[in-house]
Design an enzyme around this catalytic site. Sequence first.
Site, PDB file in Angstrom:
ATOM      1  N   ASP A  70       0.675  -0.881   0.519  1.00  0.00           N
ATOM      2  CA  ASP A  70      -0.098   0.042  -0.662  1.00  0.00           C
ATOM      3  C   ASP A  70       0.812   0.925  -0.330  1.00  0.00           C
ATOM      4  O   ASP A  70       1.981   1.392   0.409  1.00  0.00           O
ATOM      5  CB  ASP A  70      -1.198   0.023   0.937  1.00  0.00           C
ATOM      6  N   ASN A  75      -7.765  -3.106  14.788  1.00  0.00           N
ATOM      7  CA  ASN A  75      -9.058  -3.802  14.097  1.00  0.00           C
ATOM      8  C   ASN A  75      -9.101  -4.189  13.276  1.00  0.00           C
ATOM      9  O   ASN A  75      -9.863  -4.482  12.532  1.00  0.00           O
ATOM     10  CB  ASN A  75      -9.532  -2.176  13.364  1.00  0.00           C
TER      11      ASN A  75
END
Length: 236
Positions: free
Chosen positions: A67, A136
Site C-alpha cells: 500500500d 482493528n
Amino acid sequence: MNLIKANGYKDLSRKAANVVSAQVILKPSSVLGLATGSTPVGTYEQLIEWYKKGDIDFSRVVSLNLDEYCGLPPEDTQSYRYFMNDHFFSHINIKPENTHVPNGLAQDLEAECIRYENLIADLGGIDLQVLGIGHNGHIGFNEPGNSFEKATHIVELNETTLQANARFFKNIDEVPKKAITMGIKSIMQSRKILLIANGPDKEEIIHKAIFGPVTPDVPASILQFHPDLTVVCSFE
Ligand code: PGA
C-alpha cells in the site's frame, strides 16, 4: 496454518526473517509482497544483517508493496516508498527498478490501481506476502467492512487507522485520508503468506483473526482460508 509463538520482538523478527530468507534461498527470483509499519522493521534489519554476511542474495528478487498513501511524494519521509528505501531496499542488493510501491501521486488513481494489479499478474503473482495486522484487524489498508472481493483499490482510512498512524506525523490532520492498497483478493492470491504481530496489544486481534469467525468485520480472518499461512507472533 503454521502458528509460531516467538519470545519477544527480536525472536519474532528472526523467525519471520527466516521464513523470508528460506523463500529467497529456495527461489532467488522470488516476488516478495512487503509491508510497512513498525512490526516488520526488525525483520528487515535481520535480513539486512544476513545479506551483509553473504547469506542472502536479493539481486533477482522483485518486491511489491502492499500500500501507499495518496498525495505523498516518494521523498516525503512519511511515504511508504521512503520507508521501504530507508528500512530495507537501500541496505541490500535488490535492484531499485525491481521494487514496486503503488504510486499515490498518480493523476488517475483508478488507473493506477489497475496498473498495479496488472503488474502483480505480469510478474507471475506474489510468492510470499508479508503482512502486519492493525488493531482493528486490517491487513494492508483493507479496513473492517471492506469486501473480501476487492483487488487493488483506493480506500478512505477510518478513524482507528488515522489515529494509529498519527504517531508518525506532527498531528492527526497531517495523516493522509486516502490510500491505495492491494485488496484482500490480491493478497489471498499470494502463494504463501507470513503474518506477523508483536506486543500484548495485538493478542486479542490475532486471536479473533485466527480462531474467530471469518468475517469482513475482521479483514485478517479471511487468512484462515489461505492454504499456506504462517503466523509469527509475540505478545510479550
Ligand atoms: P504496525 O502496523 O506494524 O505498526 O503495528 C500494522 C498494521 O497496521 O498493518
